[in-house]
Design a protein around this motif. Structure first.
Motif, short mmCIF file in Angstrom:
data_model
loop_
_atom_site.label_atom_id
_atom_site.label_comp_id
_atom_site.label_asym_id
_atom_site.label_seq_id
_atom_site.Cartn_x
_atom_site.Cartn_y
_atom_site.Cartn_z
N PRO A 1 0.83 -1.19 0.00
CA PRO A 1 0.00 0.00 0.00
C PRO A 1 0.87 1.25 0.00
N MET A 2 0.35 2.35 -0.50
CA MET A 2 1.12 3.59 -0.53
C MET A 2 1.51 3.99 0.88
N GLY A 3 2.73 4.49 1.03
CA GLY A 3 3.20 4.93 2.34
C GLY A 3 3.64 3.79 3.24
N ALA A 4 3.61 2.58 2.72
CA ALA A 4 4.01 1.43 3.55
C ALA A 4 5.50 1.44 3.80
N ASN A 5 5.93 0.61 4.72
CA ASN A 5 7.34 0.45 5.01
C ASN A 5 7.68 -1.02 4.81
N LEU A 6 8.63 -1.29 3.91
CA LEU A 6 9.02 -2.67 3.61
C LEU A 6 9.38 -3.44 4.88
N GLU A 7 10.01 -2.71 5.81
CA GLU A 7 10.48 -3.34 7.04
C GLU A 7 9.34 -4.02 7.79
N TYR A 8 8.15 -3.44 7.73
CA TYR A 8 7.02 -3.97 8.49
C TYR A 8 6.02 -4.73 7.63
N ALA A 9 6.31 -4.89 6.35
CA ALA A 9 5.35 -5.55 5.46
C ALA A 9 5.30 -7.05 5.75
N ASP A 10 4.10 -7.63 5.72
CA ASP A 10 3.99 -9.08 5.89
C ASP A 10 4.49 -9.76 4.62
N TYR A 11 4.90 -11.02 4.75
CA TYR A 11 5.58 -11.63 3.61
C TYR A 11 4.63 -11.96 2.48
N MET A 12 3.34 -12.17 2.75
CA MET A 12 2.38 -12.41 1.67
C MET A 12 2.26 -11.17 0.79
N THR A 13 2.23 -10.01 1.43
CA THR A 13 2.14 -8.76 0.68
C THR A 13 3.43 -8.52 -0.10
N LEU A 14 4.57 -8.79 0.54
CA LEU A 14 5.86 -8.64 -0.14
C LEU A 14 5.93 -9.57 -1.35
N ARG A 15 5.46 -10.80 -1.17
CA ARG A 15 5.49 -11.75 -2.27
C ARG A 15 4.63 -11.24 -3.44
N LYS A 16 3.43 -10.73 -3.11
CA LYS A 16 2.56 -10.20 -4.15
C LYS A 16 3.20 -9.02 -4.86
N SER A 17 3.86 -8.15 -4.08
CA SER A 17 4.45 -6.96 -4.69
C SER A 17 5.64 -7.35 -5.58
N LEU A 18 6.29 -8.47 -5.25
CA LEU A 18 7.36 -8.98 -6.13
C LEU A 18 6.74 -9.57 -7.42
N GLU A 19 5.69 -10.41 -7.23
CA GLU A 19 5.04 -11.03 -8.38
C GLU A 19 4.46 -9.98 -9.31
#
Lengths: 194, 194
Positions: free
Chosen positions: A171-189
């Motif tokens: 999401p806008m304004g998010a911080n990678l450090e605190y992102a859950d891994y499902m969201t990180l995975r989606k943002s990579l995909e």
């Protein structure tokens, strides 16, 4: 007391509201009471998209300036309001008023999926259906169910339109450090050329 | 007291930690103290990616099983750890140790952008650079600056690789009702065929 039974209102707020109402003139109070009585009797579902409306069609379905070839499917009117507040979408909607949720015994028949299919059958120039159910288990299952129904409809009608799903990611304004891994995975995909 | 000066530790927690330390044996205490002394002297930057390491190269850069043709650029080692915890990424990294932030007088020269460019100049088989700075103003500006530098590099080296950015949109488990409109807009823009 009635006020206390409203969601999110405890004893203190209820008292504050009650004292405010006591300070109103009798005519204001009557007007307020009438508005509450009218709420249920005057509010209807839009005959096309199941948004709330006081007429047969809601403001959005009646608006000729909007793109009627693009339908966004949402779970609730509150989700529709989110899109409208942003002024980011020019198409029209379909409100399911729920989601497929077997654990709570909500099946496909219990939400407005059939009216969506009927509506699409009648539509001649439909270009895209955007499945905007929530990004969680039930929302995902609901989107998949509708997608399959739409694919069958496409075959039987020998017509074609796009079926899309909202993009997932950070999401806008998010911080990678605190992102859950499902969201990180989606943002990579879902990474884009930049 | 030293403990109280640590971030996120107040008087009470500091007391609790102190009493815990008092209960340790003298040899345990010495080991703990030595570990703290060693922390700074033993921790170095990886010569390739600027991750923390005790050797010349970090574990990730040394791992032959990882995809060395894909570099993800992050602002901090904590962001790198986010990716690694998820076990969602098989490439390697480049840690900037900061972001371009003119208001706080941090320019492109103050973070590890030049080593990134030098590193890419030497690489022969690079296929993709994923710009994974945070989705906020400074992160976006940093990504754009690096993108432009990389485009110039591509031209001068007459080579080609993909430059991508993490996907933005709704985080997993989000609720459309509470989503901010910037995120909703991104999730609409980044919608996928489904």
């Amino acid at each position: 007391m009635f006020l206390e039974r409203l969601p999110g209102i405890g004893e203190k707020t209820a008292n504050r509201l009650a004292f405010h109402l006591l300070r109103l003139s009798e005519s204001d109070l009557k007007e307020f009471a009438q508005a509450i009585v009218d709420l249920k009797s005057k509010t209807k579902y839009c005959q096309v998209c199941y948004n709330f409306t006081e007429d047969d069609l809601c403001e959005i379905c009646e608006d000729r300036k909007r793109n009627h070839d693009q339908i966004t499917v949402v779970e609730s009117v509150l989700d529709l309001i989110s899109f409208e507040n942003g002024d980011i979408y020019q198409g029209i909607y379909h409100v399911l008023h729920g989601r497929i949720d077997p654990l709570n015994r909500v099946g496909p028949e219990d939400i407005h999926i059939k009216p969506l299919l009927n509506r699409i059958k009648k539509s001649k120039s439909l270009k895209e259906v955007i499945l905007a159910t929530n990004p969680d288990m039930e929302g995902e299952a609901t989107a998949m169910y509708i997608r399959n129904q739409l694919e069958e409809l496409k075959k039987s009608l020998k017509t074609d339109f796009k079926i899309t799903r909202l993009g997932y990611g950070l999401p806008m304004g998010a911080n990678l450090e605190y992102a859950d891994y499902m969201t990180l995975r989606k943002s990579l995909e879902n990474r884009n050329n930049f």
